[in-house]
Design an enzyme around this catalytic site. Structure first.
Site, PDB file in Angstrom:
ATOM      1  N   ARG A 212       0.811  -1.041  -0.072  1.00 44.88           N
ATOM      2  CA  ARG A 212      -0.102  -0.196  -0.033  1.00 44.88           C
ATOM      3  C   ARG A 212       0.915   1.211  -0.007  1.00 44.88           C
ATOM      4  O   ARG A 212       1.982   1.388   0.562  1.00 44.88           O
ATOM      5  CB  ARG A 212      -0.914   0.153   1.462  1.00 44.88           C
ATOM      6  CG  ARG A 212      -1.948  -0.745   0.850  1.00 44.88           C
ATOM      7  CD  ARG A 212      -2.934  -0.526   2.430  1.00 44.88           C
ATOM      8  NE  ARG A 212      -2.214  -0.553   3.648  1.00 44.88           N
ATOM      9  CZ  ARG A 212      -2.725   0.409   4.612  1.00 44.88           C
ATOM     10  NH1 ARG A 212      -3.750   0.716   4.471  1.00 44.88           N
ATOM     11  NH2 ARG A 212      -2.006   0.318   5.641  1.00 44.88           N
ATOM     12  N   SER A 276       7.735  -4.873   6.897  1.00 50.39           N
ATOM     13  CA  SER A 276       7.436  -5.650   8.027  1.00 50.39           C
ATOM     14  C   SER A 276       8.188  -7.045   7.821  1.00 50.39           C
ATOM     15  O   SER A 276       7.943  -7.966   7.484  1.00 50.39           O
ATOM     16  CB  SER A 276       6.107  -6.148   7.938  1.00 50.39           C
ATOM     17  OG  SER A 276       5.376  -4.854   7.968  1.00 50.39           O
ATOM     18  N   ASP A 330       6.009  -3.212  11.105  1.00 47.38           N
ATOM     19  CA  ASP A 330       4.493  -2.873  11.263  1.00 47.38           C
ATOM     20  C   ASP A 330       4.010  -3.154  12.806  1.00 47.38           C
ATOM     21  O   ASP A 330       3.039  -2.533  13.180  1.00 47.38           O
ATOM     22  CB  ASP A 330       3.746  -4.078  10.380  1.00 47.38           C
ATOM     23  CG  ASP A 330       4.052  -5.701  10.765  1.00 47.38           C
ATOM     24  OD1 ASP A 330       4.988  -5.773  11.411  1.00 47.38           O
ATOM     25  OD2 ASP A 330       3.425  -6.340  10.316  1.00 47.38           O
TER      26      ASP A 330
HETATM   27  C1  BGC Z   1       8.152 -10.616  10.104  1.00 46.66           C
HETATM   28  C2  BGC Z   1       8.108  -9.434  11.196  1.00 46.66           C
HETATM   29  C3  BGC Z   1       6.606  -8.795  11.007  1.00 46.66           C
HETATM   30  C4  BGC Z   1       5.682 -10.107  11.049  1.00 46.66           C
HETATM   31  C5  BGC Z   1       4.155  -9.420  10.937  1.00 46.66           C
HETATM   32  C6  BGC Z   1       7.171 -11.710  10.402  1.00 46.66           C
HETATM   33  O1  BGC Z   1       7.400 -12.505   9.342  1.00 46.66           O
HETATM   34  O2  BGC Z   1       9.520 -11.196  10.183  1.00 46.66           O
HETATM   35  O3  BGC Z   1       8.879  -8.371  10.941  1.00 46.66           O
HETATM   36  O4  BGC Z   1       6.501  -7.944  11.786  1.00 46.66           O
HETATM   37  O5  BGC Z   1       5.896 -10.911  10.127  1.00 46.66           O
HETATM   38  O6  BGC Z   1       3.993  -8.996   9.732  1.00 46.66           O
END
Ligand code: BGC
Length: 588
Positions: A212, A276, A330
């Protein structure tokens, strides 16, 4: 006149509505010591007909009700079934069976019914009932034995919490950080918002099912508010797993499209990048990707600073310039956006495609960053818990199968037991096992169920919804190519889904219990009141996830009073707020 012989007469009398019949009636009445006229005989014959017709019709009406119930149970439009029948009236009375069949077919025209006369029903039947009951009990035990491997006791959950605490400490400490499964990455976010943040920002959100781009306007003071516009773009499997250049060029194309769509072509706004994935941050605007998760595999990115990869792609395009002010996980965005509304929010949790948490840790414990004063948000990267073998004793053969077939075997073992990308796959593997053992779908394996990813986690949420009738569960199964599933199959599939999602929510609760208890201990408190900002599709859509999570927390961290806040667009709003704070500090 005794009643027994007379009833038997009825059968016989009605058998022959003829002259011989009447002779027979007369004979019977004489045998009973009566002296009937021909009119008497006809009247008796008529009474017998009425009584036996009524009996057949009553019997038919009741059977029709039973058939309708079975049809509803099976959730089919047309029921095909066989009724086994025994009894002297049915077998000996020449009209009874015909009348009964006619009545049933008239009352339930949407059932194809066959009537089968039983030969020695009671003897053979008793043996059959015993054999079936035995088989069902055995199958039930077999299924439960498998499902039990996915059920966790309170002791096991306590142990998960304890092991998580150990890994958290190891992740924070300088000498054990590198070998800890939970990396506890510093984020350089030192405070939650205080309401003075303001300005216009761009935010990117990469890491879930979609990508997004957002424009976020943050206002402070009396008009304190956050206004957002966003556009969603898909990231194809090819782009996710191609080269890093292709991925970042695609991202920049989406930004260009968004700016045009917003009528802001050429604008240069500060940018918060919600990325994320696990990143080592040496500052707020630097994020070195440690490893991809959640099916991403673009080459040439691991070990690189994603802010630089993004800036390089922007320069390659030569259309606009953007200043990457913050790289934000995130979880951190979610915590910040909830903290904007509730200052007690010091933890962020994601249960979506992946899972992870962050929280405000004491600087004195964050050994990777110099300084002992104040707090810093730590991105736990708890999805990797278990990668050092901490979960081996509770992992099932299904977890191992899901792990082995993933893009990152051996990695993100905790995430693979909890998050949306994997729960459906665990369920699918259990269903395959049950079918192969003849415990489900009459042992018939559908081709579609053999396809990886076909059982999406959203089906779990739908199947477990209490408002869903079994008929709707069946239609989901039909969508999965399981066209001949029975009512019992639907019940079992629902049970498998609920065992798998319950375990996910409990594991999440055990880990979160470790986090809030650590914050409580950090502050030397007997009891702690704290809020957790939560985001993610699984958490939001699943009908029971949040209540099981809350229940587990209450049980495993009784000294903490935890409020779960559902975040409204944490990744966008949070990234903008972090960017706003950073801009304020930079300009100060
Ligand atoms: C990532 C994290 C992320 C989480 C939720 C995981 O696979 O390593 O950095 O916060 O997913 O999105």
């Amino acid at each position: 006149m005794g009643s027994g012989p007379f009833l038997n007469c009825c059968v016989c009398v009605c058998a022959r509505r003829s002259k011989e019949g009447l002779v027979c009636v007369e004979q019977i009445l004489r045998d009973l010591g009566l002296d009937p006229s021909p009119e008497d005989c006809m009247a008796v014959q008529r009474v017998c007909q009425i009584v036996s017709t009524r009996a057949a019709h009553l019997c038919g009406a009741s059977l029709a009700a039973v058939l309708r119930q079975i049809r509803d149970n099976k959730a089919v439009d047309r029921l095909r079934t066989t009724i086994g029948v025994d009894g002297s009236v049915y077998k000996n009375h020449p009209q009874f069976a015909r009348r009964l069949h006619k009545m049933v077919r008239c009352l339930v025209p949407d059932c194809d019914v066959r009537f089968l006369r039983s030969e020695d029903g009671s003897g053979k039947g008793a043996a059959m009932v015993t054999a079936v009951a035995y088989r069902l009990a055995k199958q039930h035990a077999e299924r439960q034995q498998v499902l039990d491997t996915l059920r966790l006791s309170r002791e096991q959950l306590m142990e998960v919490k304890r092991r998580m605490e150990v890994q958290m400490k190891r992740g924070l400490a300088l000498d054990t950080h590198d070998s800890a499964s939970v990396r506890m990455l510093p984020t350089y976010v030192r405070a939650t918002p205080d309401g003075t943040e303001h300005g216009d920002f761009l935010a990117l959100d990469l890491g879930g099912t979609n990508f997004r781009v957002l424009m976020v306007r943050v206002r402070s003071g009396k008009r304190r508010s956050v206004e957002m516009h966003n556009k969603i773009y898909t990231i194809s499997q090819d782009v996710m797993q191609g080269t890093g250049e292709e991925l970042f060029d695609h991202i920049v194309h989406c930004i260009a499209d968004f700016l045009e769509y917003m009528g802001m072509k050429g604008a240069s706004l500060p940018l918060g990048f919600t990325f994320s994935f696990p990143c080592h941050q040496a500052g707020l605007n630097k994020g070195i990707l440690l490893k991809w998760t959640k099916g991403f595999k673009a080459s040439g990115c691991e070990g690189e600073d994603v802010a630089v990869l993004l800036s390089d792609a922007i320069h390659r395009m030569e259309e606009f310039d953007l200043d990457v002010v913050a790289v934000v996980n995130d979880t951190v965005g979610t915590m910040m956006s909830c903290a904007y509304e509730d200052p007690q929010c010091e933890v962020g949790l994601i249960v979506g495609t992946g899972t992870n948490a962050c929280y405000m840790e004491e600087m004195r414990n964050v050994e990777l960053v110099e300084g002992n004063e104040g707090l810093m948000c730590v991105n736990m990267e708890w999805g990797a818990f278990g990668d050092g073998g901490e979960l081996d004793d509770i992992c099932t053969e299904f977890d191992c199968a899901v792990d082995e077939n993933s893009t990152n075997p051996g990695k993100q073992r905790f995430e693979k037991m909890i998050s949306g990308m994997y729960l459906g796959e665990i369920v699918r593997n259990v269903l395959l096992d049950f079918t192969a053992k003849g415990l489900l779908f009459r042992g018939k394996l559908s081709e579609r169920l053999k396809t990886r990813g076909i059982f999406e986690t959203k089906f779990l949420s739908q199947i477990e919804s209490d408002r869903l009738a079994l008929r709707q569960v069946r239609s989901i199964l039909q969508h999965l190519g399981l066209t001949s599933s029975t009512c019992d199959d639907s019940i079992l599939v629902k049970e498998v889904c609920s065992v798998v999602s319950q375990r996910a929510a409990q594991l999440c609760g055990a880990a979160l219990a470790a986090v809030v208890d650590k914050i409580r201990q950090n502050r030397n408190l007997n009891s702690l009141s704290i809020s957790v900002g939560v985001d993610g599709t699984l958490y939001k859509l699943h009908p029971h996830f949040s209540s099981i999570l809350q229940e587990t927390l209450r049980d495993l961290a009784p000294q903490c009073n935890v409020t779960l806040l559902q975040s409204e667009d944490g990744s966008g709003k949070g990234a903008a707020l972090i960017t706003a704070v950073a801009c304020r500090m930079r300009d100060a």
